[in-house]
Design a protein around this motif. Structure first.
Motif, mmCIF file in Angstrom:
data_model
loop_
_atom_site.group_PDB
_atom_site.id
_atom_site.type_symbol
_atom_site.label_atom_id
_atom_site.label_comp_id
_atom_site.label_asym_id
_atom_site.label_seq_id
_atom_site.Cartn_x
_atom_site.Cartn_y
_atom_site.Cartn_z
ATOM 1 N N ASN A 24 0.822 -1.225 0.000
ATOM 2 C CA ASN A 24 0.000 0.000 0.000
ATOM 3 C C ASN A 24 0.849 1.265 0.000
ATOM 4 O O ASN A 24 0.538 2.238 0.684
ATOM 5 C CB ASN A 24 -0.939 0.001 1.218
ATOM 6 C CG ASN A 24 -1.858 -1.199 1.253
ATOM 7 O OD1 ASN A 24 -2.490 -1.534 0.255
ATOM 8 N ND2 ASN A 24 -1.909 -1.875 2.386
ATOM 9 N N ALA A 25 1.903 1.254 -0.782
ATOM 10 C CA ALA A 25 2.745 2.446 -0.891
ATOM 11 C C ALA A 25 1.997 3.594 -1.557
ATOM 12 O O ALA A 25 2.262 4.770 -1.274
ATOM 13 C CB ALA A 25 4.009 2.121 -1.679
ATOM 14 N N LEU A 26 1.076 3.268 -2.462
ATOM 15 C CA LEU A 26 0.251 4.255 -3.156
ATOM 16 C C LEU A 26 -1.216 4.010 -2.820
ATOM 17 O O LEU A 26 -1.641 2.861 -2.702
ATOM 18 C CB LEU A 26 0.439 4.163 -4.674
ATOM 19 C CG LEU A 26 1.839 4.345 -5.235
ATOM 20 C CD1 LEU A 26 1.833 4.060 -6.733
ATOM 21 C CD2 LEU A 26 2.363 5.746 -4.950
ATOM 22 N N SER A 27 -1.976 5.088 -2.714
ATOM 23 C CA SER A 27 -3.421 4.953 -2.531
ATOM 24 C C SER A 27 -4.078 4.611 -3.866
ATOM 25 O O SER A 27 -3.457 4.725 -4.934
ATOM 26 C CB SER A 27 -3.999 6.259 -1.998
ATOM 27 O OG SER A 27 -3.926 7.277 -2.988
ATOM 28 N N ARG A 28 -5.338 4.201 -3.820
ATOM 29 C CA ARG A 28 -6.069 3.924 -5.063
ATOM 30 C C ARG A 28 -6.149 5.163 -5.937
ATOM 31 O O ARG A 28 -6.040 5.070 -7.167
ATOM 32 C CB ARG A 28 -7.485 3.433 -4.733
ATOM 33 C CG ARG A 28 -7.540 2.046 -4.099
ATOM 34 C CD ARG A 28 -8.981 1.620 -3.877
ATOM 35 N NE ARG A 28 -9.062 0.292 -3.279
ATOM 36 C CZ ARG A 28 -10.197 -0.325 -2.996
ATOM 37 N NH1 ARG A 28 -11.364 0.267 -3.259
ATOM 38 N NH2 ARG A 28 -10.193 -1.530 -2.450
ATOM 39 N N GLN A 29 -6.337 6.324 -5.305
ATOM 40 C CA GLN A 29 -6.419 7.569 -6.072
ATOM 41 C C GLN A 29 -5.082 7.870 -6.752
ATOM 42 O O GLN A 29 -5.052 8.320 -7.911
ATOM 43 C CB GLN A 29 -6.824 8.727 -5.151
ATOM 44 C CG GLN A 29 -8.246 8.645 -4.618
ATOM 45 C CD GLN A 29 -8.381 7.659 -3.436
ATOM 46 O OE1 GLN A 29 -7.398 7.153 -2.909
ATOM 47 N NE2 GLN A 29 -9.620 7.428 -3.037
ATOM 48 N N GLU A 30 -3.990 7.619 -6.054
ATOM 49 C CA GLU A 30 -2.671 7.847 -6.651
ATOM 50 C C GLU A 30 -2.426 6.889 -7.806
ATOM 51 O O GLU A 30 -1.894 7.291 -8.857
ATOM 52 C CB GLU A 30 -1.585 7.699 -5.588
ATOM 53 C CG GLU A 30 -1.545 8.842 -4.592
ATOM 54 C CD GLU A 30 -0.575 8.585 -3.449
ATOM 55 O OE1 GLU A 30 0.168 9.513 -3.106
ATOM 56 O OE2 GLU A 30 -0.585 7.455 -2.899
ATOM 57 N N VAL A 31 -2.791 5.633 -7.633
ATOM 58 C CA VAL A 31 -2.636 4.661 -8.725
ATOM 59 C C VAL A 31 -3.432 5.106 -9.945
ATOM 60 O O VAL A 31 -2.931 5.084 -11.082
ATOM 61 C CB VAL A 31 -3.071 3.257 -8.273
ATOM 62 C CG1 VAL A 31 -3.146 2.308 -9.463
ATOM 63 C CG2 VAL A 31 -2.115 2.703 -7.223
ATOM 64 N N ALA A 32 -4.674 5.545 -9.727
ATOM 65 C CA ALA A 32 -5.513 5.976 -10.853
ATOM 66 C C ALA A 32 -4.924 7.190 -11.543
ATOM 67 O O ALA A 32 -4.879 7.259 -12.778
ATOM 68 C CB ALA A 32 -6.928 6.277 -10.347
ATOM 69 N N TYR A 141 6.998 0.856 -8.324
ATOM 70 C CA TYR A 141 5.605 1.051 -7.947
ATOM 71 C C TYR A 141 4.702 0.262 -8.905
ATOM 72 O O TYR A 141 4.780 0.450 -10.126
ATOM 73 C CB TYR A 141 5.234 2.531 -8.014
ATOM 74 C CG TYR A 141 5.995 3.410 -7.053
ATOM 75 C CD1 TYR A 141 5.595 3.531 -5.725
ATOM 76 C CD2 TYR A 141 7.123 4.116 -7.470
ATOM 77 C CE1 TYR A 141 6.291 4.338 -4.837
ATOM 78 C CE2 TYR A 141 7.825 4.924 -6.595
ATOM 79 C CZ TYR A 141 7.406 5.033 -5.274
ATOM 80 O OH TYR A 141 8.113 5.834 -4.400
ATOM 81 N N CYS A 142 3.860 -0.595 -8.348
ATOM 82 C CA CYS A 142 2.945 -1.389 -9.170
ATOM 83 C C CYS A 142 1.683 -0.586 -9.476
ATOM 84 O O CYS A 142 0.985 -0.149 -8.557
ATOM 85 C CB CYS A 142 2.566 -2.671 -8.443
ATOM 86 S SG CYS A 142 3.956 -3.744 -8.048
ATOM 87 N N LEU A 143 1.384 -0.424 -10.754
ATOM 88 C CA LEU A 143 0.158 0.250 -11.176
ATOM 89 C C LEU A 143 -0.920 -0.746 -11.568
ATOM 90 O O LEU A 143 -2.057 -0.350 -11.833
ATOM 91 C CB LEU A 143 0.452 1.201 -12.334
ATOM 92 C CG LEU A 143 1.490 2.297 -12.054
ATOM 93 C CD1 LEU A 143 1.636 3.213 -13.262
ATOM 94 C CD2 LEU A 143 1.144 3.102 -10.808
ATOM 95 N N GLY A 189 -0.591 -0.545 -6.285
ATOM 96 C CA GLY A 189 -0.356 0.327 -5.138
ATOM 97 C C GLY A 189 0.763 -0.154 -4.248
ATOM 98 O O GLY A 189 1.318 0.632 -3.465
ATOM 99 N N ASP A 190 1.129 -1.437 -4.344
ATOM 100 C CA ASP A 190 2.292 -1.934 -3.610
ATOM 101 C C ASP A 190 3.574 -1.491 -4.312
ATOM 102 O O ASP A 190 3.571 -1.141 -5.505
ATOM 103 C CB ASP A 190 2.278 -3.458 -3.531
ATOM 104 C CG ASP A 190 1.163 -4.006 -2.658
ATOM 105 O OD1 ASP A 190 0.553 -3.224 -1.905
ATOM 106 O OD2 ASP A 190 0.893 -5.223 -2.741
#
Length: 281
Positions: A24-32, A141-143, A189-190
């Motif tokens: 969870n390094a990135l939030s869902r909003q950041e991934v999007a 960063y996994c998108l 997000g990971d």
């Protein structure tokens, strides 16, 4: 830059394995938001005709032009990952490289893809493999989700950062013998961090979707940044905070102390002990 403390367990894991997963390094909003940017950058690749029988044709490795957006600039000081890099290396670092890697699906019935096992930053070419130092760390960063084997994520040879020689790959094979190959299972997000010395390679994407990752590499400031890294110009740098400016190469004189991250490290009580030039005997 926000602070995340590196735990003793994380340091031990990174030292032993050569990599460290950050869930969870990135939030869902950041991934999007990042995916919208990277899809636009990769549009020509995504619009190409499918050639499932050629795995190498289905990969995009795009390096320049990734620091032109507020969302990607934010990644330069991402609080869930970059503080861990600063504690594993030191405050005397900068952004060394960027990469956008997309892989379209390849035919799952193809034989194993020819690998490109390697170590980063190319220092073995000059120093050989023996007793290499850790001088850089990449953050991937996994998108997209990576839930299945061979779904396009970088393969890692666990513990190979400690090897003092080349990998041994049996004739006719694509992977080394006598070492564990890790094909991580991660969610969008990971992220994972990996040592410049660990052997790693691209893998095919045999899933039914395009795999997408962003990689940001960090190294000591006395390591020259990759030539394609398009840092903002000096005028544009002024709009950013001191840590961001340092990581984006504002301090080009390596004899000038890395004031910004040193102050950050002192504030958070993770400043490394100074290394003296001499001591009294």
């Amino acid at each position: 830059m926000d602070f995340t403390r590196l735990t003793k367990e994380q340091r031990k894991s990174f030292d032993c394995d050569g990599f460290l997963v950050v869930a969870n390094a990135l939030s869902r909003q950041e991934v999007a938001g990042l995916t919208e940017i990277t899809d636009n950058k990769a549009r020509a690749f995504l619009d190409k005709h499918d050639v499932p029988s050629r795995a190498e044709y289905n990969q995009l490795d795009l390096r320049p032009g990734l620091l032109k957006y507020p969302a990607t600039i934010d990644l330069v000081t991402k609080g869930t990952t970059v503080p861990l890099v600063a504690q594993l290396l030191s405050p005397n670092i900068h952004l060394h490289s960027t990469a956008l890697i997309y892989k379209r699906p390849s035919d799952p019935d193809l034989p194993p893809m020819r690998r490109g096992w390697h170590r980063d930053i190319r220092i073995p070419r000059d120093l050989g493999h023996k007793n290499l130092p850790r001088v850089g760390i990449k953050v991937c960063y996994c998108l997209t989700d990576f839930h299945e084997k061979d779904s396009g994520l970088t393969l890692l040879a666990r513990g190979s950062q400690e090897l003092n020689g080349p990998l041994i790959i049996p004739e006719g094979k694509v992977d080394p013998q006598g070492i564990e190959i890790c094909d991580l299972k991660l969610n969008a997000g990971d992220a994972f961090l990996f040592d410049n010395r660990i052997y790693h390679t691209a893998s095919p994407n045999r899933s039914n979707r395009v795999s997408k990752v962003l990689m940001f590499g960090y190294a000591y400031r006395w390591m020259k940044q990759e030539v394609y890294l398009d840092n903002p110009d000096q005028k544009s740098l002024r709009r950013y905070d001191p840590v961001t400016r340092q990581l984006l190469g504002e301090y080009t004189d390596i004899d000038t102390p890395a004031w910004a991250l040193q102050a950050w490290a002192r504030k958070n009580k993770v400043n490394p002990e100074p290394v003296p030039w001499h001591v009294e005997a």
